[in-house]
Design a protein around this motif. Structure first.
Motif, PDB file in Angstrom:
ATOM      1  N   GLY A  46      79.531   1.503   3.021  1.00 33.06           N
ATOM      2  CA  GLY A  46      80.599   0.578   2.669  1.00 33.06           C
ATOM      3  C   GLY A  46      81.277  -0.058   3.849  1.00 33.06           C
ATOM      4  O   GLY A  46      82.145  -0.924   3.673  1.00 33.06           O
ATOM      5  N   ASP A  47      80.926   0.351   5.078  1.00 34.35           N
ATOM      6  CA  ASP A  47      81.538  -0.252   6.265  1.00 34.35           C
ATOM      7  C   ASP A  47      80.493  -0.432   7.344  1.00 34.35           C
ATOM      8  O   ASP A  47      79.290  -0.414   7.059  1.00 34.35           O
ATOM      9  CB  ASP A  47      82.720   0.607   6.745  1.00 34.35           C
ATOM     10  CG  ASP A  47      82.331   2.077   6.951  1.00 34.35           C
ATOM     11  OD1 ASP A  47      81.229   2.323   7.498  1.00 34.35           O
ATOM     12  OD2 ASP A  47      83.104   2.972   6.563  1.00 34.35           O
ATOM     13  N   GLU A  48      80.917  -0.583   8.577  1.00 34.08           N
ATOM     14  CA  GLU A  48      79.985  -0.872   9.675  1.00 34.08           C
ATOM     15  C   GLU A  48      79.014   0.274   9.952  1.00 34.08           C
ATOM     16  O   GLU A  48      77.971   0.095  10.582  1.00 34.08           O
ATOM     17  CB  GLU A  48      80.761  -1.202  10.959  1.00 34.08           C
ATOM     18  CG  GLU A  48      81.509  -0.042  11.602  1.00 34.08           C
ATOM     19  CD  GLU A  48      82.845   0.263  10.930  1.00 34.08           C
ATOM     20  OE1 GLU A  48      83.490   1.245  11.326  1.00 34.08           O
ATOM     21  OE2 GLU A  48      83.228  -0.499  10.010  1.00 34.08           O
ATOM     22  N   ARG A  80      75.194  -0.351   8.633  1.00 36.16           N
ATOM     23  CA  ARG A  80      74.247  -1.122   9.445  1.00 36.16           C
ATOM     24  C   ARG A  80      73.785  -0.317  10.658  1.00 36.16           C
ATOM     25  O   ARG A  80      72.614  -0.392  11.059  1.00 36.16           O
ATOM     26  CB  ARG A  80      74.911  -2.428   9.890  1.00 36.16           C
ATOM     27  CG  ARG A  80      74.081  -3.270  10.843  1.00 36.16           C
ATOM     28  CD  ARG A  80      72.762  -3.742  10.215  1.00 36.16           C
ATOM     29  NE  ARG A  80      71.859  -4.327  11.179  1.00 36.16           N
ATOM     30  CZ  ARG A  80      71.871  -5.625  11.535  1.00 36.16           C
ATOM     31  NH1 ARG A  80      72.763  -6.457  10.987  1.00 36.16           N
ATOM     32  NH2 ARG A  80      71.013  -6.079  12.407  1.00 36.16           N
ATOM     33  N   PRO A 109      80.618  -2.178  -5.204  1.00 43.55           N
ATOM     34  CA  PRO A 109      80.105  -3.071  -4.145  1.00 43.55           C
ATOM     35  C   PRO A 109      79.222  -2.360  -3.120  1.00 43.55           C
ATOM     36  O   PRO A 109      78.685  -2.975  -2.226  1.00 43.55           O
ATOM     37  CB  PRO A 109      81.392  -3.571  -3.489  1.00 43.55           C
ATOM     38  CG  PRO A 109      82.323  -2.389  -3.612  1.00 43.55           C
ATOM     39  CD  PRO A 109      82.015  -1.749  -4.938  1.00 43.55           C
ATOM     40  N   ASP A 145      75.658  -3.666  -3.015  1.00 42.62           N
ATOM     41  CA  ASP A 145      75.620  -5.043  -2.523  1.00 42.62           C
ATOM     42  C   ASP A 145      75.690  -5.071  -0.994  1.00 42.62           C
ATOM     43  O   ASP A 145      74.941  -5.800  -0.332  1.00 42.62           O
ATOM     44  CB  ASP A 145      76.781  -5.848  -3.105  1.00 42.62           C
ATOM     45  CG  ASP A 145      76.694  -5.987  -4.620  1.00 42.62           C
ATOM     46  OD1 ASP A 145      75.681  -5.531  -5.189  1.00 42.62           O
ATOM     47  OD2 ASP A 145      77.615  -6.555  -5.218  1.00 42.62           O
ATOM     48  N   ARG A 146      76.593  -4.280  -0.449  1.00 40.51           N
ATOM     49  CA  ARG A 146      76.725  -4.224   1.012  1.00 40.51           C
ATOM     50  C   ARG A 146      75.464  -3.639   1.643  1.00 40.51           C
ATOM     51  O   ARG A 146      74.996  -4.099   2.686  1.00 40.51           O
ATOM     52  CB  ARG A 146      77.944  -3.368   1.370  1.00 40.51           C
ATOM     53  CG  ARG A 146      78.121  -3.057   2.867  1.00 40.51           C
ATOM     54  CD  ARG A 146      78.746  -4.191   3.618  1.00 40.51           C
ATOM     55  NE  ARG A 146      78.881  -3.930   5.041  1.00 40.51           N
ATOM     56  CZ  ARG A 146      80.067  -3.769   5.665  1.00 40.51           C
ATOM     57  NH1 ARG A 146      81.197  -3.816   4.971  1.00 40.51           N
ATOM     58  NH2 ARG A 146      80.117  -3.579   6.970  1.00 40.51           N
ATOM     59  N   ARG A 169      72.673  -6.259   1.750  1.00 38.42           N
ATOM     60  CA  ARG A 169      72.972  -7.292   2.754  1.00 38.42           C
ATOM     61  C   ARG A 169      72.668  -6.788   4.155  1.00 38.42           C
ATOM     62  O   ARG A 169      72.090  -7.505   4.984  1.00 38.42           O
ATOM     63  CB  ARG A 169      74.442  -7.718   2.653  1.00 38.42           C
ATOM     64  CG  ARG A 169      74.756  -8.590   1.464  1.00 38.42           C
ATOM     65  CD  ARG A 169      76.068  -9.348   1.664  1.00 38.42           C
ATOM     66  NE  ARG A 169      77.201  -8.459   1.896  1.00 38.42           N
ATOM     67  CZ  ARG A 169      77.969  -7.949   0.922  1.00 38.42           C
ATOM     68  NH1 ARG A 169      77.699  -8.242  -0.357  1.00 38.42           N
ATOM     69  NH2 ARG A 169      78.989  -7.157   1.221  1.00 38.42           N
ATOM     70  N   ASP A 170      73.014  -5.535   4.426  1.00 36.75           N
ATOM     71  CA  ASP A 170      72.723  -4.954   5.742  1.00 36.75           C
ATOM     72  C   ASP A 170      71.220  -4.810   5.961  1.00 36.75           C
ATOM     73  O   ASP A 170      70.721  -5.037   7.069  1.00 36.75           O
ATOM     74  CB  ASP A 170      73.402  -3.590   5.873  1.00 36.75           C
ATOM     75  CG  ASP A 170      74.909  -3.701   6.094  1.00 36.75           C
ATOM     76  OD1 ASP A 170      75.371  -4.798   6.455  1.00 36.75           O
ATOM     77  OD2 ASP A 170      75.612  -2.686   5.893  1.00 36.75           O
ATOM     78  N   ALA A 223      72.752  -9.199  -6.115  1.00 36.23           N
ATOM     79  CA  ALA A 223      72.177  -8.494  -4.964  1.00 36.23           C
ATOM     80  C   ALA A 223      70.657  -8.544  -4.994  1.00 36.23           C
ATOM     81  O   ALA A 223      70.003  -8.626  -3.942  1.00 36.23           O
ATOM     82  CB  ALA A 223      72.655  -7.045  -4.950  1.00 36.23           C
ATOM     83  N   THR A 234      70.163 -11.990  -2.859  1.00 34.62           N
ATOM     84  CA  THR A 234      70.075 -11.385  -1.522  1.00 34.62           C
ATOM     85  C   THR A 234      68.659 -10.903  -1.222  1.00 34.62           C
ATOM     86  O   THR A 234      68.066 -11.293  -0.214  1.00 34.62           O
ATOM     87  CB  THR A 234      71.062 -10.214  -1.403  1.00 34.62           C
ATOM     88  OG1 THR A 234      72.371 -10.647  -1.783  1.00 34.62           O
ATOM     89  CG2 THR A 234      71.090  -9.693   0.034  1.00 34.62           C
TER      90      THR A 234
END
Length: 741
Positions: A400-402, A405, A430, A433-434, A437-438, A463, A467
């Motif tokens: 859900g955050d950096e 990736r 979400p 979805d994240r 994307r990553d 997504a 995506t």
């Protein structure tokens, strides 16, 4: 103790590489230089020309025979589609019909002879295309397409009509697509897609629809060849042509029956040389499937085990379903060669990762355990209580955050990882979805393969639709199984083509001295006796027992003294296929009286059963080893094939055999052994010493040479058992059957 040797029980040291008998030394391991002849010793071609099909797929001029614009007529819809297709490819269309002056506003010509220019492609919308063929020859047409049915798919009369049509096409100098084909070649292909394309070959047009629909997912298609009954142009022609097209990244095929096995292998060989992957659904695994295929296309399906082996041998990736065909072809067309073989599985759920890893491991995908340093790095972002050995479980929250990736980048940076697979069992926005994307962003920056399994049954999520499908770098799947199949095929294809050496380059071109000796032993239309069959093996340097053929009890005693006790005695005659069941084998005889009694008993049984003998064999016992079977059998599609497997009395029960389609070299002979379920027996089990695998491989190669050189004389050969002795001691053919043509 079984059988005996010819000479001694030991062998001299053999060179490091195994050499087939009669070969000439030089750079080719199992054959002669490639410039000697364009055919092998059996007279079969070693290469095929690539047909120039440009004028079929991109003609300048098209004649439509039987064109119509009358509403409600079937030919009207076809003519309309062809007109639109000609506009797209820039071709001039000439309608032909005896009673129409115009068709869709174009001048209509009464016959082929009245066409104003030479045509590249003639489309035949007539019930009987045969009369048109002679006219096309006069107009020097290059290609013709016949949609009409009622040919080989209907039975013997239809097959005869198809033969007449093919002969007329040859006489006219026209290459024919069909009959019993369809409009698939004239579909609207999207021209807004980029990247390597899939070329499609189908013998049933409807079965190609799922692959053609890949364009809606952003995957490019370049050609569609609906081959129909293949009276002339066949699957192999299109396979050869597509393999040389620069825009083709992979070839997908739906095959019901092969017209000619040799042509197919030559085409597959060309694709392997060009490193173009070929993915095929080949029906006929079951008797029901084979019957249906024959009724649909009128071609011989062939023994499925041989088809399967031939495809593997030449790098064709065989899949079972149309969904696997589309997913595997799409991946192979677009993915770059792997930087490493290792597969890393990354998910936001431990259960999901474990499930996928089980399927991947069962399929033989390498799942390397990540190094301690890499695991330490991953634990910067993933809780310590979660496993990051491979599969990697993030627990969900880091995506859900950096951190999400960074985990992906760290996995792709591992030199042991060539493929990253992220299974997403279901959407969980979400977070999911994240995650995708990553993954898409990381895929754009790496030269490694990134795969995502989007498991949602809905498939309308942004997504997924935007995506994932919007990325040309991520391979997206809907099922775990299809992902595993495609990734396995991807790694296997690149391993295969990286070291590919065409078997046809190594095939023998001239007969060896062994062949000339063997041909003198052949008896047309007869089964050879064991004694004669072993002479055939001796001619090719295949080791057989030290033995003598005798015709009296006194001679048997003398032979036993020369061979050395204990001995084996066997009846030898041209009609003896299963001697043990008839009591025609006596093992472990240790005295002259036993030998005399055995001789009388063997001859009495043969006389009672009405079996003619050429004598009785007196053989020395051989030390125990691994019992194998090596043989030659005919295949209606591929010609002589070579089999190797576990032998002995249970060979028909175990059916643990591998098949090779000549020509092949030492490497493939060893690969055949790895395909056996009982391969471990050759390595030594339960205290038994390792067997002489080199001697077994040498025997397989000598039998292969025999199958090629005696293709016109030898119908079948069965060496059973071939006893493979401990390492360094060789292999001995204890019994053999040979059937002459």
């Amino acid at each position: 103790m079984l059988g005996s040797t010819h000479g001694t029980l030991t062998t001299t040291s053999r060179p490091a590489r195994v050499v087939a008998c009669g070969e000439r030394p030089g750079p080719a391991v199992h054959g002669l230089a490639t410039d000697i002849a364009d055919v092998d010793v059996s007279g079969r071609p070693l290469h095929s020309d690539v047909p120039d099909l440009d004028r079929l797929f991109r003609p300048e001029t098209v004649a439509v025979i039987g064109a119509s614009d009358a509403e409600g007529r079937p030919n009207t819809g076809i003519t309309r589609q062809l007109l639109a297709w000609c506009e797209r490819v820039g071709a001039r269309l000439h309608p032909v019909h005896p009673t129409r002056r115009t068709v869709f506003g174009l001048p209509c010509h009464p016959s082929v002879a009245d066409l104003p220019e030479r045509v590249d492609l003639a489309v035949l919308l007539v019930g009987d295309p045969l009369p048109v063929m002679a006219e096309l020859g006069g107009s020097k047409a290059a290609f013709a397409v016949a949609f009409a049915s009622g040919f080989a798919e209907t039975g013997p009369e239809g097959a005869a009509a198809q033969d007449r049509l093919a002969a007329a096409a040859r006489a006219a100098g026209v290459r024919l697509l069909g009959p019993n084909t369809n409009l698939n070649a004239f579909e609207r292909f999207r021209d807004d897609l980029e990247g390597p394309a899939i070329a499609l070959i189908t013998q049933s047009g409807h079965q190609g629809r799922p692959v053609f629909a890949l364009q809606e997912l952003g995957i490019r298609l370049s050609h569609w060849a609906p081959t129909g009954n293949e009276a002339d142009l066949e699957c192999a022609d299109f396979l050869s042509y597509f393999a040389t097209r620069p825009e083709v990244g992979a070839i997908a095929a739906y095959v019901e029956g092969l017209k000619d096995g040799r042509s197919f292998l030559l085409a597959a060989d060309r694709a392997a040389r060009h490193k173009v992957p070929v993915v095929a659904v080949k029906v006929g695994r079951t008797e029901a499937g084979a019957r249906t295929a024959a009724s649909h296309t009128g071609k011989l399906t062939g023994a499925d085990e041989v088809v399967d082996a031939a495809m593997r041998q030449f790098g064709v990736i065989r899949v079972d379903g149309l969904d696997e065909l589309q997913d595997t072809a799409a991946l192979l067309a677009r993915a770059r060669p792997p930087r490493a073989d290792g597969v890393a599985v990354y998910s936001i759920s431990g259960g999901t990762g474990a499930h996928f890893a089980d399927l991947a491991a069962a399929a033989g995908l390498p799942l390397p355990t990540l190094s301690a340093a890499k695991q330490h790095e991953l634990h910067q972002w993933i809780p310590e209580d979660l496993s990051v050995e491979n599969p990697v479980d993030s627990g969900g929250h880091p995506v859900g955050d950096e951190r999400g990736r960074r985990i992906i980048d760290a996995l792709l940076a591992d030199p042991a990882v060539g493929v990253l697979v992220c299974p997403v069992t279901g959407p969980f926005p979400p977070m999911s979805d994240r995650l995708v994307r990553d993954l898409v962003a990381a895929a754009e920056e790496t030269d490694k393969l990134v795969c995502v399994v989007w498991g949602s049954p809905v498939g309308t999520e942004d997504a997924y639709r935007t995506t994932l499908l919007g990325s040309s770098r991520v391979a997206t799947f809907r099922t775990f199984s299809n992902c595993v199949t495609a990734v396995s095929a991807y790694l296997r294809h690149h391993r295969f083509t990286a070291g590919y050496r065409s078997p046809f380059d190594e095939a023998p071109r001239v007969l060896s001295p062994s062949a000339r000796k063997a041909q003198e032993l052949m008896r047309p239309g007869e089964q050879l006796s064991e004694h004669a069959a072993k002479q055939l093996l001796r001619a090719y340097g295949i080791r057989v027992p030290r033995e003598q053929l005798v015709t009296s009890a006194a001679a048997a005693v003398r032979a036993a003294g020369l061979v050395g006790y204990p001995v084996v005695m066997k009846a030898s005659g041209p009609r003896l296929a299963h001697k043990t069941e008839l009591g025609l084998v006596k093992v472990g005889l240790t005295s002259a009286s036993q030998v005399r009694d055995a001789y009388r008993e063997l001859t009495d049984i043969a006389r009672y059963e009405g079996l003619p003998l050429d004598g009785v064999l007196v053989c020395q016992l051989v030390g125990r080893g691994v019992e194998m079977v090596v043989g030659v059998s005919p295949d209606p599609l591929f010609g002589p094939t070579v089999t190797v497997g576990l032998g002995g009395a249970l060979v028909e029960v175990l059916r643990d055999i591998a098949v090779g389609v000549p020509p092949f070299g030492e490497e493939h002979a060893r690969t055949m052994l790895t395909e056996l379920r009982g391969r471990a027996l050759l390595d030594g089990v339960r205290g038994a010493p390792p067997a002489d695998v080199d001697a077994l491989v040498e025997t397989v190669l000598r039998v292969q040479r025999m199958s090629l050189e005696l293709a016109g004389d030898l119908a079948e050969l069965d060496i059973n058992p071939l006893v493979v002795l401990p390492r360094g001691q060789g292999a001995v053919a204890l019994d053999a059957l040979a059937y002459c043509r």
